[in-house]
Design an enzyme around this catalytic site. Sequence first.
Site, PDB file in Angstrom:
ATOM      1  N   TYR A 152       0.700  -1.263  -0.029  1.00  0.00           N
ATOM      2  CA  TYR A 152      -0.076  -0.114  -0.113  1.00  0.00           C
ATOM      3  C   TYR A 152       0.774   1.149  -0.018  1.00  0.00           C
ATOM      4  O   TYR A 152       0.549   2.077  -1.011  1.00  0.00           O
ATOM      5  CB  TYR A 152      -0.895  -0.083   1.114  1.00  0.00           C
ATOM      6  N   LYS A 156       1.067   4.092  -2.974  1.00  0.00           N
ATOM      7  CA  LYS A 156       0.770   5.496  -2.729  1.00  0.00           C
ATOM      8  C   LYS A 156       2.258   6.644  -3.129  1.00  0.00           C
ATOM      9  O   LYS A 156       1.940   7.611  -3.373  1.00  0.00           O
ATOM     10  CB  LYS A 156       0.380   5.731  -1.200  1.00  0.00           C
TER      11      LYS A 156
END
Length: 244
Positions: A152, A156
Site C-alpha cells: 500500500y 501511494k
Amino acid sequence: MKDRVAIVTGGGRGIGRAIALAMASRGAKIAVADLNAADAEAVSKEVESLGIRSIPVVVDVSQEESVKELFGRVKEEFGGVDILVNNAGITRDALVLRMKEEDWDSVININLKSVFLCSKEAVKIMAKKRYGRIVNIASVVAFMGNPGQANYSASKAGIVGLTKTVAREYASRGITSNAVAPGFIQTAMTDALPEDVKEQMLGSIPLGRFGSVDDVANAVIFLASEASGYITGHVIHVNGGMFM
Ligand code: NAP
C-alpha cells in the site's frame, strides 16, 4: 465548478462518495465510477437528487479495457471530462515476510496502475480542450511508511511520483495534476482496524481527532476547481498534523 464534468473512481462509498457529493453541490456533473454497481447507482441517485446530472459506471480501474469503456461512456453522455479524481483503492496488509505476491500485485494494480490508466485516457480528452484537473488520492504512509503496508505505501508513493510527472508533461496543455494525502480518515477501510491500533494512531495526531471524509473532500474540491489553476505537481496533506 458549474457544468464541469467529473469522474470520481471508487465514488460508491467512503471518501469517493463524499468527493462526488461535494463536487455535485458545486454544480459539477458526476460520473460515479466504481466496481460495485449498487453503490455507484446509489451515489449517482444522491447526486441527481441535488438536481445535478450523474451516471453510475461499473469499472475495474486496474483493467485497461474497463477504463477505456468508462471514458467512452462518459464522453458519450457528457461530451468530455474536465476533472478526474483517482480515488479507488484497496489494502491487503501483511508484514513483508508474510505478504503474498498476489496481494502485492493487486494493491499495486488497483491503487497505482489505475492512476496511470485513467490519467492516460483523461489527458487525451483534456489536452484537446486545453483544460483539466487531475487529483489523485495518495496517503500519509507514502511519506512515513507503515508496518504491514509495504504494498500500500509503495503504491501511494508511486502515485506521488506519477502525479508530478503528469504535472510536468501536461502543464502546457492547461492540465494540472495534484495529489491529496489523507492521514487517518474514518471510513469502512479504517473501521476494520483493531481498537488498540486506532488509539495509538489517535495519540500521534496533534489535532486530536481522526479526519472525516469531508476533510479530504474539501482539499480535493480546491485542487479540482479553477481557484487552484497555478498549483501543479503538489501534494496537500490532510492528516491533522500527524506528518508535517
Ligand atoms: P473504501 O471505503 O474502501 O472505498 C473504496 C472504493 O473503491 C469502494 O467503493 C471500492 O469498491 C472501490 N474500488 C475498489 N477496487 C476498485 C476497482 N478495482 N475499481 C473500481 N473501484 C474500486 O475506501 P476509502 O477509505 O474511502 O478510501 C478512498 C481512497 O482514499 C483510497 O485510495 C484510499 O487508499 C485512500 N485513503 C484512505 C484513508 C483512510 O483513512 N480511509 C487514508 C489515506 C488514504 P468495492 O465496494 O467494490 O470494494
